[in-house]
Design a protein around this motif. Structure first.
Motif, short mmCIF file in Angstrom:
data_model
loop_
_atom_site.label_atom_id
_atom_site.label_comp_id
_atom_site.label_asym_id
_atom_site.label_seq_id
_atom_site.Cartn_x
_atom_site.Cartn_y
_atom_site.Cartn_z
N PHE A 193 0.82 -1.20 0.00
CA PHE A 193 0.00 0.00 0.00
C PHE A 193 0.86 1.26 0.00
CE2 PHE A 193 -1.85 3.36 2.70
CZ PHE A 193 -2.89 3.75 1.87
N ARG A 194 0.49 2.22 -0.86
CA ARG A 194 1.24 3.47 -0.97
C ARG A 194 0.43 4.70 -0.56
NH1 ARG A 194 4.35 0.09 -0.96
NH2 ARG A 194 6.06 -0.38 -2.39
N ARG A 195 -0.82 4.78 -0.98
CA ARG A 195 -1.61 5.98 -0.65
C ARG A 195 -3.10 5.70 -0.81
NH1 ARG A 195 -0.18 11.13 -4.08
NH2 ARG A 195 1.82 10.75 -3.04
N ALA A 196 -3.89 6.32 0.05
CA ALA A 196 -5.35 6.26 -0.07
C ALA A 196 -5.83 7.57 -0.69
CB ALA A 196 -6.00 6.05 1.30
N PHE A 197 -6.72 7.46 -1.65
CA PHE A 197 -7.35 8.63 -2.26
C PHE A 197 -8.77 8.70 -1.72
CE2 PHE A 197 -3.83 7.68 -5.00
CZ PHE A 197 -3.38 8.92 -5.44
N ILE A 198 -9.05 9.77 -0.97
CA ILE A 198 -10.34 9.92 -0.30
C ILE A 198 -11.22 10.89 -1.09
CG2 ILE A 198 -11.49 10.40 1.88
CD1 ILE A 198 -9.33 8.18 1.99
N LEU A 199 -12.38 10.41 -1.53
CA LEU A 199 -13.28 11.23 -2.33
C LEU A 199 -14.25 12.00 -1.44
CD1 LEU A 199 -12.13 9.31 -4.48
CD2 LEU A 199 -14.38 9.32 -5.57
N ILE A 200 -14.36 13.29 -1.73
CA ILE A 200 -15.31 14.17 -1.05
C ILE A 200 -16.18 14.82 -2.13
CG2 ILE A 200 -15.63 16.17 0.45
CD1 ILE A 200 -14.20 13.97 1.90
N GLU A 201 -17.49 14.79 -1.97
CA GLU A 201 -18.36 15.37 -2.99
C GLU A 201 -18.33 16.89 -2.92
OE1 GLU A 201 -22.96 14.97 -4.62
OE2 GLU A 201 -22.14 13.50 -3.22
N ALA A 202 -18.05 17.53 -4.05
CA ALA A 202 -17.87 18.98 -4.10
C ALA A 202 -19.13 19.74 -3.71
CB ALA A 202 -17.42 19.41 -5.48
N THR A 203 -20.29 19.18 -4.01
CA THR A 203 -21.54 19.90 -3.74
C THR A 203 -21.94 19.86 -2.27
OG1 THR A 203 -22.74 17.88 -4.35
CG2 THR A 203 -22.46 19.56 -6.05
N HIS A 204 -21.34 18.96 -1.49
CA HIS A 204 -21.71 18.84 -0.07
C HIS A 204 -20.56 19.16 0.88
CE1 HIS A 204 -25.53 17.17 -1.22
NE2 HIS A 204 -24.97 16.14 -1.82
N GLY A 205 -19.33 18.98 0.41
CA GLY A 205 -18.20 19.18 1.30
C GLY A 205 -18.07 18.01 2.27
N PRO A 206 -17.15 18.10 3.22
CA PRO A 206 -16.93 16.99 4.15
C PRO A 206 -18.09 16.81 5.12
CG PRO A 206 -15.63 18.90 4.80
CD PRO A 206 -16.23 19.23 3.47
N ASP B 275 -18.17 19.51 -11.53
CA ASP B 275 -18.94 20.13 -12.61
C ASP B 275 -20.29 20.63 -12.13
OD1 ASP B 275 -19.28 17.21 -12.36
OD2 ASP B 275 -20.81 17.47 -13.91
N LYS B 276 -20.79 20.07 -11.04
CA LYS B 276 -22.09 20.48 -10.52
C LYS B 276 -22.04 21.79 -9.76
CE LYS B 276 -24.09 15.84 -10.32
NZ LYS B 276 -24.82 14.84 -9.50
N THR B 277 -20.85 22.37 -9.62
CA THR B 277 -20.73 23.65 -8.92
C THR B 277 -20.46 24.80 -9.88
OG1 THR B 277 -18.33 23.44 -8.59
CG2 THR B 277 -19.76 22.41 -6.93
N ARG B 278 -20.56 24.55 -11.19
CA ARG B 278 -20.22 25.57 -12.17
C ARG B 278 -21.11 26.80 -12.07
NH1 ARG B 278 -18.87 22.05 -17.68
NH2 ARG B 278 -16.71 21.51 -17.11
N ASP B 279 -22.35 26.60 -11.74
CA ASP B 279 -23.27 27.75 -11.63
C ASP B 279 -23.03 28.54 -10.35
OD1 ASP B 279 -24.44 27.05 -14.04
OD2 ASP B 279 -26.00 25.83 -13.09
N ASP C 298 -17.87 11.86 -14.76
CA ASP C 298 -19.05 11.52 -15.57
C ASP C 298 -19.97 12.73 -15.69
OD1 ASP C 298 -20.84 10.02 -17.03
OD2 ASP C 298 -21.85 9.20 -15.27
N PRO C 299 -19.54 13.77 -16.41
CA PRO C 299 -20.36 14.97 -16.57
C PRO C 299 -21.71 14.63 -17.19
CG PRO C 299 -18.14 15.36 -17.36
CD PRO C 299 -18.27 13.88 -17.15
N PRO C 300 -22.83 15.17 -16.67
CA PRO C 300 -24.15 14.83 -17.17
C PRO C 300 -24.43 15.33 -18.58
CG PRO C 300 -24.29 16.61 -15.57
CD PRO C 300 -22.88 16.11 -15.54
N LYS C 301 -23.78 16.43 -18.97
CA LYS C 301 -24.03 16.98 -20.30
C LYS C 301 -23.26 16.20 -21.36
CE LYS C 301 -25.01 21.71 -18.77
NZ LYS C 301 -24.64 23.14 -18.91
#
Length: 237
Positions: free
Chosen positions: A121-134, A160-164, A201-204
């Protein structure tokens, strides 16, 4: 956002894309328990995230295969630790079960065993949703990783969901930066000083994916392969 690392050059990003796309990824194995994992002898990185954070969609974009990681709108869809080989076995990527809603306590136990005990094991990549934050369970995980000295890097999904509302993305970046650099507030910090914003996976239709090349490069750096791969994606001789 970077404050400890250098921005990859266009050539480095091309090398990363070639590394991930020159050969198709291969599914290796699934395991419910750490002790049942297959033996490995190449660097491994793990991807973790709260249920429904968009992890499967991001991994499919990262691996350049729309069906490699199973995508579902149902929280907790990933129930096993799944391993994928990249570039003919140069590095192994692990897709971990989601935490939070729809998850199970035993998953967390097995994941921590892997992160703290696996030699490859070298590193964990932790995903956080941009629209909600931690969320609280995200913060709990970061404290757990920091307290155990487990190397990790934050990745924002669905930017991409925060563009507006661009201020929303700036706020999340700022909150996360303060969170992982405040050693008094955290139980400990073992985070890399780099946060990558992504949209796998951009919706547009026809919309460009965001941050995938940067994330590929980050995986190569974590695995120690950033100086060993040519522009064609082949190992240097």
């Amino acid at each position: 956002m970077r404050w400890e690392t250098e921005t990859p050059t266009p050539e480095q990003l091309k090398r990363a894309d070639s590394f991930f796309t020159r050969y198709p990824p291969q599914f290796l194995w699934s395991a419910a328990e750490f002790k049942r994992m297959d033996f490995g002898n190449v660097p491994e990185v793990a991807f973790l995230g709260r249920s429904n954070v968009g992890k499967s969609s991001l991994l499919n974009a990262l691996l350049n295969n729309s069906k490699m990681a199973s995508v579902s709108s149902k929280p907790g869809h990933t129930k096993l630790m799944n391993a994928f080989s990249i570039n003919q076995g140069s590095v192994v990527l692990l897709d971990m079960p989601g935490y939070g809603h729809g998850s199970r306590p035993e998953w967390g136990i097995q994941i921590l065993k892997y992160l703290s005990s696996r030699k490859q094991f070298r590193r964990a990549f932790i995903l956080i949703e941009a629209t909600h934050g931690p969320k609280p369970n995200d913060i709990q995980l970061l404290d757990l990783l920091g307290a155990n000295g487990i190397s990790y890097q934050l990745v924002l999904s669905k930017v991409d969901k925060t563009r507006d509302e661009p201020w929303q993305l700036e706020t999340v970046f700022s909150v996360l930066h303060e969170m992982i650099t405040d050693k008094k507030q955290r139980l400990g910090t073992s985070a890399l000083g780099e946060i990558i914003g992504t949209a796998g996976d951009p919706p547009k239709k026809g919309a460009q994916r965001i941050g995938i090349s940067d994330l590929r490069w980050a995986v190569m750096v974590a695995a120690g392969l950033d100086g060993l791969i040519t522009l064609s994606g082949k190992p240097r001789r």
